[in-house]
Write a protein that holds these residues in place. Structure first.
Motif, PDB file in Angstrom:
ATOM      1  N   LEU A 177       8.391   6.108   6.229  1.00 22.01           N
ATOM      2  CA  LEU A 177       7.585   4.891   6.259  1.00 22.01           C
ATOM      3  C   LEU A 177       8.348   3.719   5.644  1.00 22.01           C
ATOM      4  O   LEU A 177       8.370   2.614   6.195  1.00 22.01           O
ATOM      5  N   VAL A 178       8.979   3.965   4.497  1.00 21.32           N
ATOM      6  CA  VAL A 178       9.715   2.904   3.812  1.00 21.32           C
ATOM      7  C   VAL A 178      10.915   2.459   4.654  1.00 21.32           C
ATOM      8  O   VAL A 178      11.151   1.247   4.840  1.00 21.32           O
TER       9      VAL A 178
ATOM     10  N   ARG B 213      12.687  -2.703  10.177  1.00 19.20           N
ATOM     11  CA  ARG B 213      12.023  -3.518  11.200  1.00 19.20           C
ATOM     12  C   ARG B 213      11.479  -4.831  10.632  1.00 19.20           C
ATOM     13  O   ARG B 213      10.629  -5.465  11.241  1.00 19.20           O
ATOM     14  N   GLY B 214      11.967  -5.218   9.472  1.00 16.25           N
ATOM     15  CA  GLY B 214      11.732  -6.570   8.989  1.00 16.25           C
ATOM     16  C   GLY B 214      10.594  -6.786   8.024  1.00 16.25           C
ATOM     17  O   GLY B 214      10.302  -7.932   7.673  1.00 16.25           O
ATOM     18  N   ALA B 215       9.938  -5.743   7.559  1.00 19.45           N
ATOM     19  CA  ALA B 215       8.842  -5.917   6.593  1.00 19.45           C
ATOM     20  C   ALA B 215       9.429  -6.233   5.219  1.00 19.45           C
ATOM     21  O   ALA B 215      10.222  -5.453   4.697  1.00 19.45           O
ATOM     22  N   ARG B 216       9.027  -7.360   4.642  1.00 17.64           N
ATOM     23  CA  ARG B 216       9.572  -7.785   3.351  1.00 17.64           C
ATOM     24  C   ARG B 216       8.480  -8.186   2.351  1.00 17.64           C
ATOM     25  O   ARG B 216       8.609  -7.921   1.156  1.00 17.64           O
ATOM     26  N   GLU B 217       7.449  -8.852   2.816  1.00 16.73           N
ATOM     27  CA  GLU B 217       6.407  -9.327   1.920  1.00 16.73           C
ATOM     28  C   GLU B 217       5.450  -8.191   1.558  1.00 16.73           C
ATOM     29  O   GLU B 217       5.281  -7.232   2.331  1.00 16.73           O
TER      30      GLU B 217
ATOM     31  N   GLY C  43       0.801  -1.213   0.000  1.00 17.29           N
ATOM     32  CA  GLY C  43       0.000   0.000   0.000  1.00 17.29           C
ATOM     33  C   GLY C  43       0.835   1.264   0.000  1.00 17.29           C
ATOM     34  O   GLY C  43       0.315   2.343   0.289  1.00 17.29           O
ATOM     35  N   LEU C  44       2.133   1.136  -0.311  1.00 14.89           N
ATOM     36  CA  LEU C  44       3.011   2.302  -0.424  1.00 14.89           C
ATOM     37  C   LEU C  44       3.369   2.512  -1.893  1.00 14.89           C
ATOM     38  O   LEU C  44       4.122   1.731  -2.472  1.00 14.89           O
ATOM     39  N   ASP C  45       2.809   3.540  -2.497  1.00 14.12           N
ATOM     40  CA  ASP C  45       3.156   3.890  -3.876  1.00 14.12           C
ATOM     41  C   ASP C  45       4.204   4.995  -3.803  1.00 14.12           C
ATOM     42  O   ASP C  45       3.876   6.177  -3.689  1.00 14.12           O
ATOM     43  N   GLN C  46       5.474   4.589  -3.874  1.00 17.73           N
ATOM     44  CA  GLN C  46       6.559   5.547  -3.683  1.00 17.73           C
ATOM     45  C   GLN C  46       6.671   6.537  -4.839  1.00 17.73           C
ATOM     46  O   GLN C  46       7.078   7.687  -4.639  1.00 17.73           O
ATOM     47  N   GLU C  47       6.323   6.105  -6.031  1.00 14.65           N
ATOM     48  CA  GLU C  47       6.451   6.991  -7.187  1.00 14.65           C
ATOM     49  C   GLU C  47       5.462   8.148  -7.119  1.00 14.65           C
ATOM     50  O   GLU C  47       5.827   9.304  -7.360  1.00 14.65           O
TER      51      GLU C  47
END
Length: 357
Positions: free
Chosen positions: A230-231, A237-241, A200-204
Motif C-alpha cells: 500500500l505504501v 503513483r504520486g500520493a504525497r499529502e 490512514g496508514l499506521d505503518q508502525e
C-alpha cells in the motif's frame, strides 16, 4: 433607556385584579391567543432537494435515483396528499420495471430501496413537524420483501483463480492484485478502499483507517506485506499529502468505482464461477468473515466486519459485553495471512504464506 426585566409582583397583582373584575381567568386569556399559522406542507419537488442536502453522501447516492422517480411522478403533490394505496402501487411498479442487470433478483431490491428512500423523506418531514406522524403513508404499507441473498463465501479454488486472473491480466495487474488482497485481508467494502488516505496508514502498528457504510470509521489490522504494498503503491503513483488517496491509477489519479466494475467484467471472462454466479467484491467480504466466524467466533467476526453491537449485526444484549477488541481482530488476521502482527496475541500460520505478495 434600559429594557425591563419583567413586570413586578405589584403589577402582576393589579393585572389579576383587573381580569377578575372582567370575569376572565388567566388561563382563558392564554387560550384565546391566536395560534401560529401552520407551516405549508412542501411538494416532492420542493422537499427532495432539502433532504438531499441533510443526509450523508452515501445515503444521497443510494436514494437519489428513487427520489428523482418520486419527483418525476408527483412533482406538485404535497407530502400530505400521498395515500398509502398510491405507495403500494408505486412499490409494485418499481419492482416490475426495475432494470434487469446481472444481479437481477426480480426487482425486490429496487422496491425495497424505493420504500427506504420514501420513508427517509417522511421521517424528516415528521421531525420538522410539517406533517403529523399519522399522515406518514410509509407507516401504513408493508415494506417490500427482501430477496434472499445469493452472496456467500468463496472456496479456496475459486479464490485462488480470482487472485491469479486479477494479477496476470488487464492493463494494471499490480493494482488489481492489490485490490483483491486488500479486500480479502480487511473484509472492507469498496467504499472503504476508495476512501483510504495516506494519513490512514499506521505503518508502525500495521493499521488502516476505513471510512465505510453509515459514515462509520474504524482502524483495521493488515499484514506487513499488504502495508508495504500500500505504501509503495501510493508513493510511486504520486500520493504525497496526508489526505491523498492511497489507491491510484497509473496516471496518478485516485481510483474510482469504475475500476472495480472493469475488474470483475474481466474476471468473468477468465473465471467461470465469477460469470455464472455474478461474483463481486462483496463476496470477498463474505469469504473472510465466514472464515473468521468459523475459527474465532461471532464476536470477533462482528468486530472484523466493523459491525456495532445492537445495530448492523442485530445481536442480543449480551453482545455489548462480549464485543471483541482490536487485538483479537489482529490475531485473526495473523492466522489468516500467516504473518506476524504487532497487535496480535499469537501468530500461527494460516491461509497465506508470508513470502507471497
Amino acid at each position: 433607556m434600559t429594557d425591563r426585566a419583567g413586570p413586578s409582583a405589584a403589577e402582576l397583582e393589579k393585572a389579576r385584579q383587573v381580569l377578575a373584575l372582567l370575569g376572565v381567568s388567566p388561563e382563558a386569556l392564554v387560550a384565546s391567543q391566536p395560534a401560529a399559522p401552520p407551516r405549508e406542507v412542501p411538494t416532492f419537488a420542493q422537499w427532495v432537494p432539502v433532504v438531499s442536502g441533510l443526509v450523508g453522501e452515501g445515503t444521497r447516492k443510494l436514494y437519489s435515483t428513487y427520489w428523482n422517480r418520486l419527483v418525476a411522478l408527483w412533482p406538485e403533490r404535497r407530502l400530505d396528499e400521498l395515500p398509502a394505496s398510491d405507495l403500494t402501487w408505486l412499490f409494485g411498479h418499481i419492482r416490475q420495471t426495475a432494470v434487469r442487470r446481472r444481479n437481477w433478483r426480480g426487482g425486490h431490491s429496487a422496491a425495497e430501496h424505493m420504500f427506504s428512500a420514501t420513508r427517509c423523506l417522511y421521517k424528516f418531514a415528521v421531525n420538522d413537524e410539517l406533517i403529523p406522524v399519522g399522515q406518514d403513508p410509509t407507516r401504513k404499507v408493508k415494506k417490500p420483501k427482501r430477496a434472499i441473498p445469493t452472496r456467500r463465501g468463496l472456496n479456496n479454488t475459486v479464490l485462488e483463480a480470482v487472485t491469479e486472473a486479477a494479477s496476470s491480466t488487464g492493463d494494471d495487474p499490480a493494482l488489481d492484485a492489490l485490490l483483491i488482497r486488500f479486500h480479502v485481508e480487511t473484509a472492507a467494502r469498496r467504499g472503504g478502499a476508495l476512501a483510504l488516505e495516506l494519513d490512514g496508514l499506521d505503518q508502525e502498528q500495521r493499521l488502516v483507517l476505513l471510512h465505510e457504510k453509515g459514515e462509520q470509521s474504524r482502524w483495521q489490522p493488515v499484514s506487513p506485506t499488504l502495508m508495504t504494498h500500500l505504501v509503495d503503491h501510493a508513493y510511486h503513483r504520486g500520493a504525497r499529502e496526508p489526505t491523498s488517496k492511497v489507491l491510484r491509477y497509473h496516471n496518478g489519479k485516485p481510483l474510482t468505482s469504475r475500476r472495480y466494475d472493469g475488474l470483475w467484467d474481466r474476471l468473468r471472462e477468465h473465471v467461470e464461477p465469477v460469470r455464472t454466479q455474478n461474483i463481486s467484491t462483496h463476496w470477498l467480504r463474505h469469504t473472510t468473515l465466514k472464515w473468521v466466524e468459523r475459527n474465532f467466533g461471532e464476536a470477533v467476526a462482528r468486530a472484523y466486519a466493523g459491525h456495532r453491537p445492537g445495530s448492523d449485526a442485530k445481536p442480543g444484549a449480551i453482545a455489548v459485553y462480549t464485543k471483541a477488541d482490536l487485538e483479537e481482530v489482529a490475531t485473526a488476521l495473523s492466522v489468516l495471512t500467516g504473518e506476524p502482527h504487532p497487535l496480535a496475541l499469537s501468530t500461527p500460520t494460516g491461509l497465506f504464506d508470508s513470502g507471497n505478495g
